[in-house]
Structures are given as structure tokens and as C-alpha cells.
Design an enzyme around this catalytic site. Structure first.
Site, PDB file in Angstrom:
ATOM      1  N   GLU A 132       0.824  -1.207   0.000  1.00 17.93           N
ATOM      2  CA  GLU A 132       0.000   0.000   0.000  1.00 17.93           C
ATOM      3  C   GLU A 132       0.861   1.261   0.000  1.00 17.93           C
ATOM      4  O   GLU A 132       0.547   2.246  -0.675  1.00 17.93           O
ATOM      5  CB  GLU A 132      -0.946  -0.017   1.205  1.00 17.93           C
ATOM      6  CG  GLU A 132      -2.004  -1.121   1.101  1.00 17.93           C
ATOM      7  CD  GLU A 132      -2.981  -1.106   2.252  1.00 17.93           C
ATOM      8  OE1 GLU A 132      -4.118  -0.683   2.060  1.00 17.93           O
ATOM      9  OE2 GLU A 132      -2.578  -1.528   3.360  1.00 17.93           O
TER      10      GLU A 132
ATOM     11  N   GLU B 212      -4.528  -9.324   3.974  1.00 20.25           N
ATOM     12  CA  GLU B 212      -5.464  -8.997   5.046  1.00 20.25           C
ATOM     13  C   GLU B 212      -6.652  -9.951   5.145  1.00 20.25           C
ATOM     14  O   GLU B 212      -7.094 -10.305   6.245  1.00 20.25           O
ATOM     15  CB  GLU B 212      -5.968  -7.557   4.874  1.00 20.25           C
ATOM     16  CG  GLU B 212      -4.951  -6.493   5.224  1.00 20.25           C
ATOM     17  CD  GLU B 212      -4.033  -6.141   4.075  1.00 20.25           C
ATOM     18  OE1 GLU B 212      -3.265  -5.171   4.195  1.00 20.25           O
ATOM     19  OE2 GLU B 212      -4.066  -6.860   3.039  1.00 20.25           O
TER      20      GLU B 212
END
Length: 275
Positions: A129, A149
Site C-alpha cells: 500500500e 489482510e
């Protein structure tokens, strides 16, 4: 660790101490007009702690307010980062301190200067990210990239989902977001997540070549180009094009435009001052 101000000397390192810090650190080095921002916790695969996240925000803030014209986000060791070290993360506080420049560009203040991400090896979760939040990515051929995640009952919270969709389209993004599967460098290049794949040992050198090239350009023009591009992404094509005449008018009145014209006529390299 007390905050240390950036050193303007080439090769200087910021934020280092003699002993390795168990909770990691962010180190920076100045190379002319380029600031190198390093993730430094190799014994733990550069896993992020709250301390490191705070130092990263401070480094981005120092960059934004400092004299440097381009920055590179990179890592020490053979891996970019395994992501958050969940045993050393306090979820009760914001990952990135508010009031400082947000490294994932989700909250104001946002940076206005370019950042290149230089990634290699393991690049998981918040690491990917952070890379996607940069302006482009130079990737080592050994990269192992994943948003894991979903495997932990979580979802990406630092912009990974919209940025992956933006670059690769819904199906390609969901293929990896919903499985948590790892992708290699060739796949990341094919899906437009990264812009170049090079030998792992050459990642930082290649990023530095491009950063220096960016740093040679007119700073006002670089900033205006980034801001107009960001407006296009966030507000759409019409909003971005509506501002072109006004933005171009400001640039035409700058000293750098005159220098650009003179350098063209005199057949020499331009020397831009950012004025």
C-alpha cells in the site's frame, strides 16, 4: 529517539543511532536533490511498529518542507517489508500521526512532491500500500507481493483496494485481494502495479537514476503536473481539464519557464530554481 533534523550534506544519514533498535527505525540519506527514505528493521523483515510509522510520517513531512526535489522509499536488507508487526502495533491509535504528511496519501496534509518506491523481496500488506501510494514503483525481479489482510479477517485500510482497482481493473484486483494470494514481479508488471522490473541488486540504483532525472526538471511544473493528475483521479477528467488554463498561466509567468526557453535556444541543460 529525539527527532533529528535533515542534514543537507550529500550522503548524510538521518535518524540513525549506533545500536540497532529493536522496534526498528526509518533512516534517510541525502543524494543531492534526492532524499532516500529507508525502512530499517531487517532482522524482522522490516515489519512496521508504531515507532517506525511515526518516523516515516516525520520523514515525509521533512521531505515536503525541505529542499529536496524527489524522494525514494526503499528498504534495508533483501525484503521491502512483511507489513505490520501486529505484536508491536497499538490499534487504538492512528497508524500515521495526524498533522504530519500521510505516507499513504489518504489524509491531509498530502505531499506535493514526487516519491518513487523501490521494492524487492517480500512486499506484503501495508508495504504494498505504501508502494502504491508512491508515484511509481521500481521492482526487483525477486519481489513477492501480497495483500494478505483477508487471510487474517481484515481488509486493506491504507488505500490498497481502490489503488489496485485503479491500476488493474476490478477482476484483476479482486483476484488477489479476495484470495490473499502472492504475486511475482512479472505478474505485478503485467497488471500495471509496478512500472519497471530490474535485478534485485539494481533496484535502488535504478530508482536513483530516475529520481535524479525528475529532480532536474522544473519543480513548479512537476508539482503542477502531479496536482492536476491527482485531481483527475479524485474529481474526474472535467475537473482536471477545467484548471489547465489557469495552472498553465501560473507556470508561464515563472522564472523557470524563461530558463527553459533560454536553455533550449542556447542548446544547454536548464538550471531550474523553482521560482
Amino acid at each position: 529517539m529525539p527527532k533529528q533534523k535533515p542534514d543537507s550534506q550529500n550522503g548524510a544519514k538521518i535518524g540513525q543511532s549506533a545500536d540497532e533498535n529493536a522496534l526498528g527505525r526509518i533512516v534517510t540519506r541525502v543524494e543531492g536533490d534526492v532524499l532516500l527514505i529507508g525502512i530499517d528493521r531487517p532482522r524482522k523483515l522490516n515489519g512496521f511498529t508504531n515507532k517506525m510509522l511515526g518516523e516515516l510520517s516525520q520523514a515525509y513531512t521533512d521531505y515536503e518542507n525541505g529542499p529536496w526535489r524527489c524522494a525514494i522509499l526503499h528498504s534495508t536488507g533483501k525484503h521491502f517489508t512483511a507489513g505490520l508487526d501486529l505484536q508491536n502495533i497499538d490499534r487504538a491509535v492512528s497508524l500515521f500521526p495526524r498533522g504530519l504528511v500521510d505516507p499513504v496519501s489518504l489524509h491531509a496534509p498530502l505531499r506535493t512532491k514526487p516519491v518513487i518506491a523501490a521494492v524487492r523481496g517480500i512486499t506484503y500488506t501495508i508495504g504494498f500500500e505504501l508502494a502504491l501510494a508512491a508515484d511509481f514503483i521500481i521492482c526487483g525481479s525477486d519481489a513477492r507481493i501480497a495483500q494478505l489482510e483477508v487471510k487474517r479477517g481484515l481488509m486493506p485500510t491504507c488505500g490498497g483496494t481502490p489503488r489496485m482497482i485503479e491500476r488493474a481493473g476490478w477482476g484483476n484486483a479482486m483476484r488477489y485481494l479476495l484470495t490473499g494470494d502472492e504475486m511475482d514481479a512479472a505478474t505485478a508488471l503485467r497488471l500495471n502495479f509496478v512500472q519497471e522490473v530490474v535485478d534485485p541488486e539494481a533496484v535502488l540504483d535504478r530508482a536513483l537514476v530516475l529520481a535524479r532525472r525528475i529532480a532536474e526538471q522544473a519543480p513548479l511544473a512537476v508539482k503542477a503536473t502531479m496536482l492536476n493528475g491527482r485531481k483527475s483521479l479524485t474529481e474526474g477528467f472535467d475537473a482536471a481539464t477545467a484548471e489547465l488554463d489557469a495552472e498553465s498561466g501560473v507556470l508561464r509567468g515563472s522564472d523557470d519557464v524563461q530558463e527553459g526557453l533560454r536553455s533550449f535556444i542556447e542548446k544547454r541543460k536548464a538550471r531550474f530554481t523553482g521560482k
